[in-house]
Design a protein around this motif. Structure first.
Motif, short mmCIF file in Angstrom:
data_model
loop_
_atom_site.label_atom_id
_atom_site.label_comp_id
_atom_site.label_asym_id
_atom_site.label_seq_id
_atom_site.Cartn_x
_atom_site.Cartn_y
_atom_site.Cartn_z
N GLN A 353 9.21 7.20 4.64
CA GLN A 353 10.38 6.32 4.54
C GLN A 353 10.43 5.33 5.70
OE1 GLN A 353 13.99 8.66 4.01
NE2 GLN A 353 12.89 10.11 2.71
N LYS A 354 10.03 5.81 6.90
CA LYS A 354 10.02 4.93 8.07
C LYS A 354 9.01 3.80 7.88
CE LYS A 354 9.70 5.14 13.13
NZ LYS A 354 9.44 6.04 14.29
N ILE A 355 7.86 4.13 7.30
CA ILE A 355 6.85 3.10 7.05
C ILE A 355 7.37 2.07 6.06
CG2 ILE A 355 4.57 2.69 6.03
CD1 ILE A 355 3.73 5.44 7.16
N MET A 356 7.96 2.55 4.99
CA MET A 356 8.48 1.62 3.97
C MET A 356 9.59 0.74 4.54
SD MET A 356 8.41 4.06 0.60
CE MET A 356 8.98 2.70 -0.41
N ALA A 357 10.42 1.34 5.43
CA ALA A 357 11.50 0.55 6.06
C ALA A 357 10.91 -0.53 6.96
CB ALA A 357 12.41 1.47 6.85
N SER A 358 9.76 -0.22 7.62
CA SER A 358 9.15 -1.22 8.50
C SER A 358 8.62 -2.41 7.71
CB SER A 358 8.01 -0.58 9.30
OG SER A 358 6.89 -0.31 8.48
N PHE A 359 8.33 -2.21 6.42
CA PHE A 359 7.85 -3.31 5.58
C PHE A 359 9.00 -4.18 5.07
CE2 PHE A 359 3.97 -1.17 5.89
CZ PHE A 359 2.96 -1.86 5.27
N ASN A 360 10.23 -3.75 5.31
CA ASN A 360 11.37 -4.57 4.88
C ASN A 360 11.49 -5.85 5.70
OD1 ASN A 360 12.08 -2.72 2.92
ND2 ASN A 360 13.51 -1.61 4.25
N GLU A 361 11.00 -5.80 6.93
CA GLU A 361 11.00 -6.99 7.77
C GLU A 361 9.89 -7.93 7.32
OE1 GLU A 361 13.13 -7.86 10.21
OE2 GLU A 361 14.29 -6.07 9.67
N PRO A 362 10.13 -9.23 7.31
CA PRO A 362 9.10 -10.15 6.84
C PRO A 362 7.90 -10.20 7.80
CG PRO A 362 10.92 -11.36 7.80
CD PRO A 362 11.37 -9.93 7.73
N PHE A 363 6.74 -10.50 7.27
CA PHE A 363 5.54 -10.70 8.06
C PHE A 363 5.39 -12.20 8.34
CE2 PHE A 363 4.85 -6.69 5.96
CZ PHE A 363 4.21 -5.91 6.92
N LYS A 364 5.12 -12.54 9.61
CA LYS A 364 4.98 -13.93 10.01
C LYS A 364 3.53 -14.38 9.78
CE LYS A 364 9.21 -14.21 11.69
NZ LYS A 364 10.24 -15.10 11.12
N LEU A 365 3.35 -15.23 8.78
CA LEU A 365 2.01 -15.72 8.44
C LEU A 365 2.04 -17.23 8.30
CD1 LEU A 365 1.10 -13.06 5.71
CD2 LEU A 365 0.36 -13.06 8.11
N GLU A 366 1.23 -17.91 9.09
CA GLU A 366 1.14 -19.37 9.02
C GLU A 366 2.51 -20.04 9.18
OE1 GLU A 366 -1.98 -21.11 8.63
OE2 GLU A 366 -2.52 -19.08 9.25
N GLY A 367 3.31 -19.48 10.07
CA GLY A 367 4.62 -20.07 10.36
C GLY A 367 5.68 -19.82 9.32
N VAL A 372 5.83 -8.14 1.84
CA VAL A 372 4.92 -7.32 1.05
C VAL A 372 5.43 -5.88 1.08
CG1 VAL A 372 2.89 -8.76 1.50
CG2 VAL A 372 3.42 -6.87 3.04
N THR A 373 5.01 -5.10 0.10
CA THR A 373 5.40 -3.70 0.02
C THR A 373 4.16 -2.83 0.07
OG1 THR A 373 5.35 -3.80 -2.40
CG2 THR A 373 7.45 -4.25 -1.32
N SER A 374 4.38 -1.53 0.09
CA SER A 374 3.26 -0.60 0.15
C SER A 374 3.51 0.58 -0.78
CB SER A 374 3.06 -0.09 1.59
OG SER A 374 4.19 0.64 2.02
N LEU A 405 4.15 4.06 -10.68
CA LEU A 405 5.61 4.14 -10.82
C LEU A 405 6.31 2.87 -10.38
CD1 LEU A 405 6.20 7.82 -9.61
CD2 LEU A 405 6.18 6.95 -11.95
N GLY A 406 5.55 1.82 -10.15
CA GLY A 406 6.18 0.54 -9.86
C GLY A 406 5.95 0.02 -8.46
N ARG A 407 5.15 0.75 -7.64
CA ARG A 407 4.86 0.33 -6.26
C ARG A 407 6.11 0.42 -5.37
NH1 ARG A 407 1.81 -2.98 -9.61
NH2 ARG A 407 -0.42 -3.05 -9.15
N ASN A 408 5.90 0.11 -4.08
CA ASN A 408 6.98 0.13 -3.10
C ASN A 408 7.70 1.48 -3.10
OD1 ASN A 408 8.56 -0.84 -1.01
ND2 ASN A 408 10.10 -1.71 -2.38
N THR A 409 6.91 2.55 -3.16
CA THR A 409 7.46 3.90 -3.13
C THR A 409 6.41 4.86 -2.59
OG1 THR A 409 8.58 5.60 -4.46
CG2 THR A 409 6.70 4.49 -5.48
N TYR A 410 6.79 6.13 -2.44
CA TYR A 410 5.82 7.14 -2.01
C TYR A 410 5.91 8.33 -2.94
CZ TYR A 410 9.69 9.73 0.19
OH TYR A 410 10.85 10.43 0.42
N GLN A 411 4.81 9.05 -3.05
CA GLN A 411 4.74 10.20 -3.92
C GLN A 411 4.01 11.34 -3.23
OE1 GLN A 411 5.69 10.84 -7.47
NE2 GLN A 411 7.13 9.32 -6.65
#
Length: 502
Positions: A353-367, A372-374, A405-411
């Motif tokens: 859950q902590k990993i998925m929450a860290s992906f909620n912040e946007p990634f800075k790419l080319e300004g 993205v999700t995982s 199951l639709g991505r952006n989740t863990y199993q």
């Protein structure tokens, strides 16, 4: 007179008597006859200058008159034998008066071999100096009797950062240059050097604080009785080589892009942790993380941007785990995490859950900001398996289930996931063959225009006519080409098929 004649004749060294004024040879002993090759009669018809080397004669005669006024003469000469051989000699002459006649009694010592040996020694010393002065290694020699360093090559100054005067003034500066953590090893090695030398790698600290790695070797010098009387050694700066070895080691075990452990090192650490877990009855979690639709990022933004995304993902994953856990990149956009000594399965869930929450912040790419999700698969030791390879396979299967199951989740892993994974693998193989076997068909769905009141177009829908499973519905097979890249050739087929029908 008879006694002195016996000494004269019996001397093993060449001797003769010559007139002080004319230098005519008056008497000669047997040693001179044997050494020079002239007969006695030939000697008695010669003068001393007749023995001089013709090339040196002018120089010898220039100050002979001055020497004649002395009572004792000691000179070095080059003489020529009857056979033409040039010899180096040491001449000692004493003025005597015999029977009222002034004569020189001359003793000759052939020093040709000594001169040759001295020349060879000078040549050897010169070669050694040239060698020592022009190679980067530092040579040193220590006299065990006097317990002092008797020789240091100039490279020692560059190696230690100290002047040669400083090193000779106090040889202890050599050992003071050694890093304090390595000093004991060097001391012990030098004690062992008397028996058989040493081969040691250690660090040297220069006065400016910079640290250099040194490879030192030493060996004892022994006298005729076999007793060690000196230690000779060589020290080489291997800092660059050490750095290159560390880089190679890093490349062999770490991912170049993210600096995370690669597959080899991650598997090794997992194996070590599982061995500890078996002894200590730990619970160990293995997580597989895959970036959802990463291929779209590469295809639309380019691989350089994709690499930056992977680097940022790696940083977020490292921040999501504890210091004793391990994060690795297994290849592409696949990452793995090992969680050691968990209290329960809930701990692994919290990390996911902590990993998925860290992906909620946007990634800075080319300004710009990109989201993205995982998809994450989780398996546990020892509940799911005690075998390393099986745990890896289980986490991989759980990750693919999260994608289904639709991505952006863990199993968490379940036994039936392996069966599903095999089914997906079989489906992928069948899809690759479907293009070649022309197993796809198109269904067209009309599009009606409200304003026009009629059909304005159609939507082409892909169907798969499987030879064994009859007509396969899109939801059952479309995720596979989307995840594997088959969607590109399948899309090309659809466009060509539509155009042909039009």
């Amino acid at each position: 007179e008879e006694r002195y004649r016996e000494v004269f004749e019996g001397s093993p060294m060449p001797m003769w008597a010559s007139d002080v004024e004319t230098l005519a040879i008056l008497e000669v002993n047997q040693a001179a006859i044997a050494h020079y090759g002239y007969s006695r009669e030939e000697f008695l018809g010669m003068t001393v200058p007749d023995l001089w080397d013709s090339e040196e004669r002018a120089g010898y005669g220039s100050n002979i008159r001055e020497r004649m006024r002395r009572d004792n003469v000691h000179v070095l000469r080059r003489h020529r034998t009857r056979g033409g051989r040039i010899i180096d000699v040491e001449v000692n002459a004493r003025r005597l008066v015999v029977g009222g006649r002034a004569v020189w009694l001359t003793l000759v010592n052939d020093i040709t071999d000594r001169k040759r040996a001295e020349a060879a020694l000078r040549e050897s010393e010169e070669q050694f100096r040239q060698l020592a002065n022009n190679i980067p290694q530092a040579f040193w020699i220590t006299n065990l009797g006097r317990r002092e360093t008797t020789y240091l090559s100039p490279a020692a100054a560059g190696l230690t950062g100290r002047s040669m005067e400083d090193l000779y003034r106090d040889p202890r500066n050599l050992i003071r240059s050694v890093h304090k953590d390595d000093r004991r090893d060097v001391y012990e090695a030098r004690k062992r050097a008397i028996q058989g030398g040493y081969d040691l790698t250690y660090r040297v600290v220069k006065p400016d604080g910079s640290i250099r790695w040194v490879h030192g070797r030493a060996f004892p010098g022994r006298d005729a009785a076999g007793k060690a009387y000196r230690i000779a050694g060589i020290a080489e700066d291997i800092t660059d080589r050490k750095a290159a070895e560390e880089r190679l080691l890093h490349l062999a075990h770490y991912d170049v892009l993210t600096s995370l452990p690669n597959r080899v090192l991650f598997y090794d650490r997992l194996g070590q942790t599982l061995a500890q877990a078996k002894r200590n009855q730990w619970i160990v979690g293995v997580l597989f993380i895959d970036i959802d639709r990463f291929k779209n990022v590469n295809d639309t933004l380019g691989h350089a941007v994709g690499d930056k995304l992977l680097q940022q993902v790696a940083e977020r994953l490292k921040r999501s785990v504890r210091g004793g856990d391990a994060v690795g990149r297994l290849g592409g956009d696949e990452f793995a995490i090992m969680l050691s000594n968990l209290s329960s399965a809930q701990d692994a869930s919290l990390v996911a859950q902590k990993i998925m929450a860290s992906f909620n912040e946007p990634f800075k790419l080319e300004g710009a900001d990109f989201y993205v999700t995982s998809s994450i698969g989780v398996t546990l030791y020892p509940d799911d398996s005690v075998e390393q390879e099986v745990l890896i396979k289980n986490a991989d299967a759980a990750m693919y289930r999260a994608k289904e199951l639709g991505r952006n989740t863990y199993q968490f892993y379940k036994a039936e996931m392996n069966a599903r994974a095999l089914e997906v693998l079989s489906l992928e193989s069948s899809l690759r063959r479907a293009l070649d076997r022309d197993e796809f068909i198109l269904h067209f769905q009309p599009k009606a225009g409200i304003a026009e009141g009629g059909i304005v177009g159609v939507e082409a829908l892909l169907r798969w006519r499987h030879p064994e499973r009859a007509l396969v519905s899109p939801p059952d097979f479309m995720p596979v080409p989307e995840d594997t890249g088959l969607i590109v050739p399948v899309g090309d087929w659809v466009l060509q098929a539509v155009c042909r029908q039009i």
